[in-house]
Design an enzyme around this catalytic site. Structure first.
Site, PDB file in Angstrom:
ATOM      1  N   LYS A  28      19.495   0.255  19.351  1.00  0.00           N
ATOM      2  CA  LYS A  28      20.611   0.847  20.097  1.00  0.00           C
ATOM      3  C   LYS A  28      21.251  -0.166  21.046  1.00  0.00           C
ATOM      4  CE  LYS A  28      21.462   4.817  23.160  1.00  0.00           C
ATOM      5  NZ  LYS A  28      20.772   5.971  23.772  1.00  0.00           N
ATOM      6  N   GLU A  88      24.757  10.974  28.126  1.00  0.00           N
ATOM      7  CA  GLU A  88      23.406  11.461  28.378  1.00  0.00           C
ATOM      8  C   GLU A  88      23.258  12.167  29.730  1.00  0.00           C
ATOM      9  OE1 GLU A  88      21.292   7.849  27.629  1.00  0.00           O
ATOM     10  OE2 GLU A  88      21.714   7.969  25.488  1.00  0.00           O
ATOM     11  N   ASP A 107      19.318  13.467  20.926  1.00  0.00           N
ATOM     12  CA  ASP A 107      19.246  12.346  21.855  1.00  0.00           C
ATOM     13  C   ASP A 107      18.833  11.134  21.028  1.00  0.00           C
ATOM     14  OD1 ASP A 107      18.647  10.421  23.731  1.00  0.00           O
ATOM     15  OD2 ASP A 107      17.104  11.583  24.774  1.00  0.00           O
TER      16      ASP A 107
HETATM   17 MG    MG Z   1      17.228   8.431  27.156  1.00  0.00          MG
END
Ligand code: MG
Ligand code: ADP
Length: 618
Positions: free
Chosen positions: A87, A187, A23
């Protein structure tokens, strides 16, 4: 078949090459694997420390790189050398982030607003791909240290709203970190896997995955049936998360304590200290009713009720997204069997209760919300390794994909929320005689005019043999693979001339010029129907002007002086109208020219036909 490898470092035999799930979060990142003995997904951590690696990169005076907790502590001491939330910059141009640039304490290069952002630290420049690769490298090292075996393969997760450029950037970051990225998955899809594993084949469920992290918000509606996970719809906001709660608290303190922007400008670290205190306060208020701390001369205070008022608009926005996602999936809240909470910010009680009351049921938070995405990625990795053949995954495209057609209009080939892998094709033709090339511009987004969407790529189909306008048949086809990467091909069917590209938007690694990047379209969707109408009217008007001109070139001698004068005047009026912003005017002038030319066009046509008939013996 199990592979056997020898670990050169230890000399020991390795049964199977391990594939990790990662992740790569805006705020925190972590690695998970399927435990070889228990077959359960577990997050990797060293002894008693946390499994979370703060997604923060610090560069010291000598450009040495530090990642994680150490780097996070440098946010206050050296904010201009410490990069967080990189990100959020993945695959973005300065234009994309201009409005939010104030939230970054480091230097974002803005000399060319349309190229991808770079971050300057000292005299060095780093792309968001570089920064993400440092985080991934650290995760890889951690995993190798804990597992005592090399780690070379990974599944990495991205927010559902990541576009192709951002997915490709993530893949490149993995490659730079020495990882073979087997799959990029959403995700929420990973989170659903973490909850869905072990579901019996008979189980049928529709679930909502609510993911409120540090920097992004995603809501996804998934259907799980017969061991298949299908994403029905997604919605969200790439600029909404726990960071915004922190900002709201900081703003509140600045106001109530009369801290001026001047003071902040003079002392950048004051802003960072306030930010860190705000986050601590927020976390504490997830369990307690009050927060109090001292920061130099300032007394920082925050009550739970006050905090909830501050974040109320933010929570409201997420609920609005939930409504939109349900609408896209054509479902009602009562159709949802379970609501899954993901992301650290879902620990805020006000968030849980708002989501619970919107869906009308208790939310599901039994899996650690910080780890659930990585655990799901590990499960996906296990499926790819061939260890879990029961599960299959169907994903969807979060944004529409299409090409530019006449008048700058967006022609959608693959609508948003289409299941992938997916394929679509459509035929187009040329607009002028003997046109030998056709420019194919690929866009992503929901707006009617391509200028409001995001350009992914552009290429030229050349070598079309000379034909009259309208004769060539150019078939444009789109193919999205399981990673969400798009291949566009164009083929002229009569001649067989063809051309195709894989869309790897230019950024980062090779320093190529970057495709024009435009604002994300989701937030502006569907408010420009009139713009489309104007563009269509203009195209029609221009088309009529062209055919009239061509007609006059051939047949002017057959028209009366009066007809010629009236036609010239009407053409002039239409020519002027298409340069203006008034759709009704364009249509009116088009109609006028039509009215004037129709009678003589018909008359000349009739004469031509009867003339042709005369010469023929039947
Ligand atoms: Mg997250
Ligand atoms: P991301 O997916 O963006 O990396 P995470 O899921 O790790 O983010 O969530 C990070 C966010 O969760 C941060 O904004 C952090 O402050 C917040 N958070 C973590 N724990 C808590 C808590 N106990 N209460 C409120 N917010 C929390």
């Amino acid at each position: 078949m199990a592979k056997i490898a020898i670990n050169i470092a230890t000399g020991s035999l390795q049964k199977e090459e391990i594939i990790v799930g990662i992740d790569l979060g805006t705020t925190n990142s972590l690695v998970a694997i399927i435990h070889p003995d228990t077959k359960q997904a577990v997050a990797l951590k060293e002894h008693d420390s946390s499994s979370l690696l703060p997604s923060v990169v610090h560069f010291d005076e000598h450009s040495n790189i530090m990642v994680g907790e150490v780097a996070k502590t440098m946010l206050v001491q050296a904010p201009e050398r410490t990069i967080f939330s990189a990100k959020r910059l993945m695959g973005k141009s300065y234009n994309d982030i201009r409005d939010n640039a104030g939230n970054f304490s480091y230097k974002i290069i803005d000399d060319n607003t349309e190229s991808l952002v770079k971050i300057q630290v000292g005299d060095k420049f780093y792309s968001p791909v570089d920064l993400s690769s440092y985080i991934l490298k650290e995760l890889k090292h951690r995993a190798e240290h804990i597992l005592k075996t090399p780690v070379n393969k990974a599944v990495i997760t991205v927010p559902a709203y990541f576009n192709d450029a951002q997915r490709q950037a993530t893949r490149d970051a993995g490659r730079l970190a020495g990882l073979d990225v087997l799959r990029i998955i959403n995700e929420p899809t990973a989170a659903s896997l973490a909850y869905g594993i072990g579901i019996s084949r008979e189980e049928h469920k529709t679930i909502a995955v609510y993911d409120l992290g540090g920097g992004t918000f995603d809501i996804s509606i998934l259907r799980i049936a017969g061991g298949i996970f299908e994403v029905l719809s997604t919605n969200g906001d790439t600029y909404l998360g726990g960071d915004d709660m922190d900002h709201a608290i900081v703003d509140h303190w600045k106001k109530s304590l009369n801290i001026s922007e001047n003071e902040i400008q003079k002392d950048l670290s004051l802003n960072q200290s306030l930010r860190l205190h705000a986050e601590t306060a927020k976390k504490q208020l997830s369990a307690e009713d009050n927060y109090e701390a001292a920061l130099g001369q300032y007394k920082l205070k925050l009550g739970k009720a006050e905090f909830e008022t501050l974040i109320h608009p933010l929570i409201d926005k997420t609920i609005q997204s939930c409504k939109n996602a349900l609408k896209d999936a054509a479902l009602k809240t009562t159709d949802i069997d379970a609501v899954v909470m993901v992301g650290g910010s879902t620990r805020v009680p006000a968030v849980k209760s708002a989501v619970g009351s919107f869906f009308g049921k208790e939310v599901n938070d039994s899996v650690n919300p910080d780890e659930v995405v990585a655990l799901g990625a590990a499960i996906q990795a296990d499926i790819l390794a061939g260890n879990n053949k029961e599960l299959l995954l169907i994903d969807i495209t979060p944004l529409s994909l299409g090409i530019e057609t006449a008048g700058g209009l967006m022609d959608v080939l693959i609508p948003r929320n289409t299941k992938i892998p997916s394929k679509a094709s459509r035929q187009y033709t040329t607009q002028v005689d003997a046109q030998s090339g056709m420019r194919i511009s690929v866009f992503q987004g929901e707006r009617d005019l391509v200028q409001h969407n995001r350009k992914l790529a552009e290429f030229n189909l050349s070598g079309i043999p000379g034909m009259l306008a309208g004769l060539p048949k150019v078939e444009v086809s789109f193919l999205i693979n399981a990673d969400g990467i798009l291949t566009v091909a164009a083929k002229e069917l009569r001649s067989g001339v063809e051309q195709s590209i894989e869309i790897k938007p230019q950024y980062g690694l090779t320093d190529n010029d970057v495709e024009k990047m435009l604002l994300d379209s989701i937030t502006h969707a569907k408010d420009d129907i009139s713009a489309r109408a104007l563009a269509e009217a203009r195209t029609e008007g221009e088309q009529l002007l062209k055919t009239t001109e061509r007609f006059l070139q051939k047949n002017a001698s057959l028209l009366s002086q009066d007809e010629l004068l009236k036609t010239a005047a009407a053409m002039q009026a239409l020519q002027l109208a298409v340069t203006m912003e008034d759709k009704d005017l364009v249509q009116a002038k088009t109609e006028e020219l039509n009215e004037i030319s129709r009678p003589y066009a018909e008359r000349i046509m009739d004469e031509a036909v009867s003339g042709a008939m005369k010469g023929k013996s039947i």
